[in-house]
Design a protein around this motif. Sequence first.
Motif, PDB file in Angstrom:
ATOM      1  N   ARG A   1       0.856  -1.182   0.000  1.00 53.29           N
ATOM      2  CA  ARG A   1       0.000   0.000   0.000  1.00 53.29           C
ATOM      3  C   ARG A   1       0.894   1.234   0.000  1.00 53.29           C
ATOM      4  O   ARG A   1       2.131   1.118   0.094  1.00 53.29           O
ATOM      5  CB  ARG A   1      -0.939   0.010   1.203  1.00 53.29           C
ATOM      6  N   ASN A   2       0.287   2.389  -0.088  1.00 53.27           N
ATOM      7  CA  ASN A   2       1.051   3.626  -0.224  1.00 53.27           C
ATOM      8  C   ASN A   2       1.215   4.334   1.124  1.00 53.27           C
ATOM      9  O   ASN A   2       1.123   5.551   1.216  1.00 53.27           O
ATOM     10  CB  ASN A   2       0.369   4.555  -1.231  1.00 53.27           C
TER      11      ASN A   2
ATOM     12  N   TRP B   1       4.664  -6.901   3.547  1.00 55.17           N
ATOM     13  CA  TRP B   1       3.998  -6.052   2.561  1.00 55.17           C
ATOM     14  C   TRP B   1       4.818  -4.785   2.347  1.00 55.17           C
ATOM     15  O   TRP B   1       5.477  -4.286   3.257  1.00 55.17           O
ATOM     16  CB  TRP B   1       2.582  -5.718   3.028  1.00 55.17           C
TER      17      TRP B   1
ATOM     18  N   ASP C   1       5.719  -0.945   1.605  1.00 54.60           N
ATOM     19  CA  ASP C   1       5.294   0.441   1.783  1.00 54.60           C
ATOM     20  C   ASP C   1       5.796   1.240   0.577  1.00 54.60           C
ATOM     21  O   ASP C   1       6.965   1.635   0.521  1.00 54.60           O
ATOM     22  CB  ASP C   1       5.874   0.992   3.092  1.00 54.60           C
TER      23      ASP C   1
END
Length: 329
Positions: A176-177, A207, A209
């Motif tokens: 995700r951002n 995950w 970033d």
Amino acid sequence: MIRGGPLSVADYMQEVLTNPSSGYYMKRDVFGSAGDFTTSPEISQMFGEMLGIWCVLLWQQLGQPRQLSLVELGPGRGTLMADLLRGTAAFTHFAQALQVHLVEVHWHASLDAVPSGGPAIYIAHEFLDALPVHQFIRDQRRGWLEVGAHAMAVCETLARRIAATGGAALLIDYGRNEPYANSLTAIRAHAGVHPLSQPGTADLSAWVDFSAMRMAAEEAAAAEQATAAAAAAGNRAAEAATAAPPGVDVHGPVPQAELLHSLGIQHRLEALAQSATPKQAEALLSGYQRLVDMAPGGMGGAYLAMAITQKGLAVPVGFEQQQQQQQQE
């Protein structure tokens, strides 16, 4: 483990995954239904074919150089690269320009070992997630903070190379951002297990970033420019301008589904289905649906794509919609 005492999370990941004698990636085939997890290239040939189209279009944006390095980080079985090369073979001049490099234990051991003498396109699919992450306690209210320093270092290296010799990088991974608190995950036989369970027998990943990856790439390129400018400070202005690398642009991240649809995966599906048996057509449709699934947890949305390109290139295919949205804001 080869040393006593406590280990950081990053050291634990490094040891469990790459220990020469008992590391997870060092002793068996981990991909596919018989392994522990299935990646996008294993799901459908269309994934590698679409990334091949992205590379051809980028090569055209670069002015169709006669020599182009195509570098894949973490190729695994080589499925993605095989599909990419087969799918782009009809683009004769592109295919003839390629010099393929695979960054993995059995090929180039690191990105630094890949020659850097001209424009290159770098592909990193599910590579950053396997790099060790650090976890720090911030305070009792906020809890953990996870930092992918190794992945950020890779993005810094890519940005420096692209700024210096031209080209682009396409990074695709689940993430995700924004930062994570604790995304460390272990998978064995397609099921989640505790990260400390039987070290060396389960895949460990974190995950990504993407906000940190963008920052790392942009700041590395800016630092290169500042260093070059300082080194050329005593030269004439024209020489200083020539010495300074042009920098990079960072695009994305965008959902994997958006990237694949922009590249025409639905049209490729239709073309393949025309000459397929009913069983093959069903498999093709199933693979397509998995790759672009935007439901919660689906690969189309959980996987994001980010591009690093040399400064001044047009927005690469797949990232135009986001660029337009940003301009309207």
